[in-house]
Design a protein around this motif. Structure first.
Motif, PDB file in Angstrom:
ATOM      1  N   TYR A   1       0.870  -0.890   0.389  1.00  0.00           N
ATOM      2  CA  TYR A   1       0.412   0.507   0.027  1.00  0.00           C
ATOM      3  C   TYR A   1       0.972   1.355   0.315  1.00  0.00           C
ATOM      4  CZ  TYR A   1      -3.874   3.305   1.550  1.00  0.00           C
ATOM      5  OH  TYR A   1      -4.933   4.741   1.079  1.00  0.00           O
TER       6      TYR A   1
ATOM      7  N   ARG B   1       1.189   4.460  -2.640  1.00  0.00           N
ATOM      8  CA  ARG B   1       1.629   5.547  -2.864  1.00  0.00           C
ATOM      9  C   ARG B   1       2.499   6.701  -3.531  1.00  0.00           C
ATOM     10  NH1 ARG B   1       1.050   5.464   2.639  1.00  0.00           N
ATOM     11  NH2 ARG B   1       1.664   7.520   3.015  1.00  0.00           N
TER      12      ARG B   1
ATOM     13  N   LYS C   1       1.965   6.595  -7.394  1.00  0.00           N
ATOM     14  CA  LYS C   1       1.212   7.403  -7.210  1.00  0.00           C
ATOM     15  C   LYS C   1       1.371   8.832  -7.288  1.00  0.00           C
ATOM     16  CE  LYS C   1      -0.722   4.063  -9.427  1.00  0.00           C
ATOM     17  NZ  LYS C   1      -0.703   4.396 -11.444  1.00  0.00           N
TER      18      LYS C   1
ATOM     19  N   SER D   1     -12.368  -3.404   3.692  1.00  0.00           N
ATOM     20  CA  SER D   1     -11.687  -1.986   3.455  1.00  0.00           C
ATOM     21  C   SER D   1     -10.509  -2.626   2.835  1.00  0.00           C
ATOM     22  CB  SER D   1     -11.789  -1.800   4.650  1.00  0.00           C
ATOM     23  OG  SER D   1     -11.063  -3.016   5.500  1.00  0.00           O
TER      24      SER D   1
ATOM     25  N   ASN E   1     -10.973  -2.055  -0.998  1.00  0.00           N
ATOM     26  CA  ASN E   1     -11.520  -0.744  -1.474  1.00  0.00           C
ATOM     27  C   ASN E   1     -10.051   0.083  -1.440  1.00  0.00           C
ATOM     28  OD1 ASN E   1     -13.539  -1.738  -1.813  1.00  0.00           O
ATOM     29  ND2 ASN E   1     -14.411  -1.639  -0.471  1.00  0.00           N
ATOM     30  N   ASN E   2      -9.640   0.759   0.073  1.00  0.00           N
ATOM     31  CA  ASN E   2      -8.981   1.262  -0.357  1.00  0.00           C
ATOM     32  C   ASN E   2      -7.130   1.838  -0.845  1.00  0.00           C
ATOM     33  OD1 ASN E   2      -9.576   2.372   2.647  1.00  0.00           O
ATOM     34  ND2 ASN E   2      -7.955   1.443   3.752  1.00  0.00           N
ATOM     35  N   CYS E   3      -7.020   0.121  -1.434  1.00  0.00           N
ATOM     36  CA  CYS E   3      -5.877   0.335  -2.622  1.00  0.00           C
ATOM     37  C   CYS E   3      -6.768  -0.016  -4.383  1.00  0.00           C
ATOM     38  CB  CYS E   3      -5.258  -1.064  -2.526  1.00  0.00           C
ATOM     39  SG  CYS E   3      -4.053  -2.088  -1.206  1.00  0.00           S
ATOM     40  N   LEU E   4      -7.860   0.373  -4.444  1.00  0.00           N
ATOM     41  CA  LEU E   4      -8.127   0.489  -5.183  1.00  0.00           C
ATOM     42  C   LEU E   4      -8.392   1.538  -5.558  1.00  0.00           C
ATOM     43  CD1 LEU E   4     -10.753  -2.554  -5.745  1.00  0.00           C
ATOM     44  CD2 LEU E   4      -8.701  -2.066  -7.401  1.00  0.00           C
ATOM     45  N   GLU E   5      -8.737   2.688  -4.302  1.00  0.00           N
ATOM     46  CA  GLU E   5      -9.041   4.291  -4.394  1.00  0.00           C
ATOM     47  C   GLU E   5      -7.966   4.939  -4.354  1.00  0.00           C
ATOM     48  OE1 GLU E   5     -11.259   5.781  -0.348  1.00  0.00           O
ATOM     49  OE2 GLU E   5     -13.087   3.744  -1.213  1.00  0.00           O
ATOM     50  N   LYS E   6      -6.630   4.631  -3.944  1.00  0.00           N
ATOM     51  CA  LYS E   6      -5.352   5.091  -4.175  1.00  0.00           C
ATOM     52  C   LYS E   6      -4.857   4.803  -5.260  1.00  0.00           C
ATOM     53  CE  LYS E   6      -4.346   7.348  -0.781  1.00  0.00           C
ATOM     54  NZ  LYS E   6      -4.422   8.522  -0.470  1.00  0.00           N
ATOM     55  N   GLY E   7      -5.771   3.590  -6.324  1.00  0.00           N
ATOM     56  CA  GLY E   7      -4.472   3.858  -7.482  1.00  0.00           C
ATOM     57  C   GLY E   7      -4.638   2.177  -8.214  1.00  0.00           C
TER      58      GLY E   7
END
Length: 152
Positions: free
Chosen positions: A90, A94, A97, A117, A120-126
């Motif tokens: 993760y 970050r 990106k 969760s 989802n966090n990983c997909l939201e961060k790109g």
């Protein structure tokens, strides 16, 4: 030999602290005709990508890293384990990106833990994909579309 196959040889950086998982992902990627570089930590991945400041080991996400990275082999996709000591997958996502020179490289996260969760966090961060381990041939087949889209 097919000339097209050699022209489209994509380079994948695979990051995993587990030697067994590294060997598995390397074999899967190579049988799918990818050029593969494997490293065993997030720090080594950042070094390979030119995002680690050589003087003090600090992470550099500025455009200066572009200068150091030009002599490196071009990476077309990064696939990384989520849970690693030190810099996690993760954290690596970050940093990539946030980098001006690397932010367009597709990143895929792998994990043996199915935590919604976290996914989802990983997909939201790109992250482009989140694969559950063990990674399968069908998962690797999904990578080509991300590579082709990133190259367009």
């Amino acid at each position: 030999m097919d000339g097209v196959a050699t022209e489209t040889k994509f380079h994948v950086l695979a990051v995993d602290d587990s030697i067994i998982d590294r060997m598995l992902i390397e074999r899967l990627l190579k049988t799918s005709s990818y050029q593969v570089t494997v490293v065993d930590s997030g720090v080594k991945a950042l070094e390979f990508l030119g995002l680690l400041d050589d003087d003090n080991g600090s992470i550099d996400s500025t455009s200066n890293s572009t200068m150091r990275n030009h002599h490196e082999v071009q990476v077309h996709l990064i696939i990384t384990d989520y849970s690693m000591p030190g810099i996690t997958g993760y954290d690596l996502l970050r940093k990539i990106k946030e980098s001006t020179s690397l932010k367009n490289i597709p990143v895929v996260i792998m994990s043996s833990e199915n935590v919604p969760s976290r996914i989802n966090n990983c997909l939201e961060k790109g992250a482009e994909e989140f694969f559950l381990k063990p990674v399968q041939k069908s998962d690797v087949n999904k990578l080509r579309s991300h590579l082709l889209r990133a190259m367009a």
